[in-house]
Scaffold this motif. Structure first.
Motif, mmCIF file in Angstrom:
data_model
loop_
_atom_site.group_PDB
_atom_site.id
_atom_site.type_symbol
_atom_site.label_atom_id
_atom_site.label_comp_id
_atom_site.label_asym_id
_atom_site.label_seq_id
_atom_site.Cartn_x
_atom_site.Cartn_y
_atom_site.Cartn_z
ATOM 1 N N SER A 67 0.824 -1.214 0.000
ATOM 2 C CA SER A 67 0.000 0.000 0.000
ATOM 3 C C SER A 67 0.856 1.261 0.000
ATOM 4 O O SER A 67 0.406 2.325 -0.445
ATOM 5 C CB SER A 67 -0.936 0.003 1.208
ATOM 6 N N LEU A 68 2.101 1.153 0.473
ATOM 7 C CA LEU A 68 3.000 2.303 0.426
ATOM 8 C C LEU A 68 3.296 2.701 -1.021
ATOM 9 O O LEU A 68 3.440 3.890 -1.333
ATOM 10 C CB LEU A 68 4.301 1.984 1.163
ATOM 11 N N LEU A 69 3.378 1.709 -1.900
ATOM 12 C CA LEU A 69 3.571 2.004 -3.323
ATOM 13 C C LEU A 69 2.301 2.607 -3.917
ATOM 14 O O LEU A 69 2.368 3.510 -4.762
ATOM 15 C CB LEU A 69 3.972 0.737 -4.077
ATOM 16 N N TYR A 70 1.151 2.115 -3.491
ATOM 17 C CA TYR A 70 -0.119 2.699 -3.934
ATOM 18 C C TYR A 70 -0.142 4.195 -3.630
ATOM 19 O O TYR A 70 -0.527 5.016 -4.472
ATOM 20 C CB TYR A 70 -1.272 1.991 -3.228
ATOM 21 N N LEU A 71 0.301 4.552 -2.442
ATOM 22 C CA LEU A 71 0.352 5.963 -2.061
ATOM 23 C C LEU A 71 1.352 6.736 -2.914
ATOM 24 O O LEU A 71 1.058 7.834 -3.394
ATOM 25 C CB LEU A 71 0.728 6.088 -0.584
ATOM 26 N N ARG A 72 2.538 6.162 -3.089
ATOM 27 C CA ARG A 72 3.590 6.893 -3.807
ATOM 28 C C ARG A 72 3.165 7.192 -5.237
ATOM 29 O O ARG A 72 3.468 8.268 -5.775
ATOM 30 C CB ARG A 72 4.895 6.079 -3.801
ATOM 31 N N ARG A 73 2.480 6.253 -5.860
ATOM 32 C CA ARG A 73 2.067 6.449 -7.251
ATOM 33 C C ARG A 73 0.882 7.394 -7.383
ATOM 34 O O ARG A 73 0.453 7.688 -8.497
ATOM 35 C CB ARG A 73 1.765 5.095 -7.892
ATOM 36 N N ARG A 74 0.380 7.852 -6.267
ATOM 37 C CA ARG A 74 -0.685 8.849 -6.273
ATOM 38 C C ARG A 74 -0.227 10.159 -5.648
ATOM 39 O O ARG A 74 -1.036 10.957 -5.179
ATOM 40 C CB ARG A 74 -1.920 8.275 -5.579
ATOM 41 N N GLY A 75 1.083 10.348 -5.650
ATOM 42 C CA GLY A 75 1.652 11.613 -5.223
ATOM 43 C C GLY A 75 1.763 11.807 -3.730
ATOM 44 O O GLY A 75 2.006 12.924 -3.265
ATOM 45 N N ALA A 76 1.589 10.740 -2.961
ATOM 46 C CA ALA A 76 1.662 10.840 -1.502
ATOM 47 C C ALA A 76 2.822 10.002 -0.978
ATOM 48 O O ALA A 76 3.362 9.147 -1.676
ATOM 49 C CB ALA A 76 0.353 10.377 -0.869
ATOM 50 N N LYS A 77 3.198 10.257 0.264
ATOM 51 C CA LYS A 77 4.229 9.476 0.936
ATOM 52 C C LYS A 77 3.611 8.770 2.134
ATOM 53 O O LYS A 77 2.830 9.366 2.877
ATOM 54 C CB LYS A 77 5.376 10.376 1.405
#
Length: 218
Positions: free
Chosen positions: A109-119
């Protein structure tokens, strides 16, 4: 940068970053509500399918989801935080216990966040995890001889560099079949991890809570 704090139903190892800044959005995912209660934190929203606890009667802002669904309760919380404009996520209770599958899901899910502009930052027992993709991260040393581990999340990661550590890397290739990035040590005041092409899961050791320093990454 709007922050989202998510309290999931896994093992809680203590607060590293505490909500309280203007605009902070706090979500309790299912039994993560108990963690909030024990730490005097009032969530803005409680959501989940309530398979880990009964739905409380003393809290009004509840979103109940079906048990049979594609999203975990934590992923529902992540999606909700993104919908509210959050760009920095702190995940508690996302590791530990008997559910290694949920730990792996939360790392993804951390990658899900990163690919949506979040950390996203996933807190474990005196450890913090995040994901980088085609970028770099600098971590401040907060523990002498502190651990730093780096893993490939995907087919391969090219152009991997690690500096300020016991075992530096330069233009290396990491793959998911060989964990060469495990158990490095931060030697200098800061350690830098970079990847030219690919995704890395990066984790570093934190000091015990009684002597903790603020989370320091950029």
């Amino acid at each position: 940068m709007k922050r989202c704090f998510i309290f999931a139903a896994g093992t809680f190892f203590g607060l590293r970053e505490r909500p309280g800044e203007p605009g902070d959005f706090v979500i309790a995912a299912d039994a993560g509500y108990r963690t909030c209660q024990k730490n005097s934190i009032v969530p803005d929203l409680l959501l989940g399918d309530f398979d880990s606890m009964e739905q409380p009667v003393d809290f009004s802002n509840i979103h109940r989801s079906p048990v049979e669904k594609d999203d975990t309760d934590t992923m529902l919380a992540i999606k909700t935080g993104l919908e509210h404009g959050c760009t920095e996520f702190f995940l508690y209770g996302g590791t530990g216990g008997k559910r290694l599958d949920h730990t792996l899901a939360n790392l993804q899910s951390l990658l899900y966040l990163r690919r949506r502009g979040a950390k996203g930052f996933l807190f474990d027992d005196d450890f913090c995890w995040t994901v980088i993709e085609d970028e770099s991260i600098t971590v401040k040393k907060t523990v002498e001889w502190g651990l730093l581990s780096v893993f490939c999340l995907g087919d391969r990661a090219d152009g991997v560099e690690e500096s300020g550590v016991q075992y530096p890397l330069q233009d290396a290739v990491l793959t998911p079949e060989f964990p060469i990035g495990v158990s490095n040590h931060i030697l200098e005041e800061t350690a830098r991890v970079a990847v030219r092409c690919g995704v890395l899961v990066v984790g570093w050791e934190l000091p015990p809570l009684e002597s903790k320093r603020p989370l320091s990454v950029r």
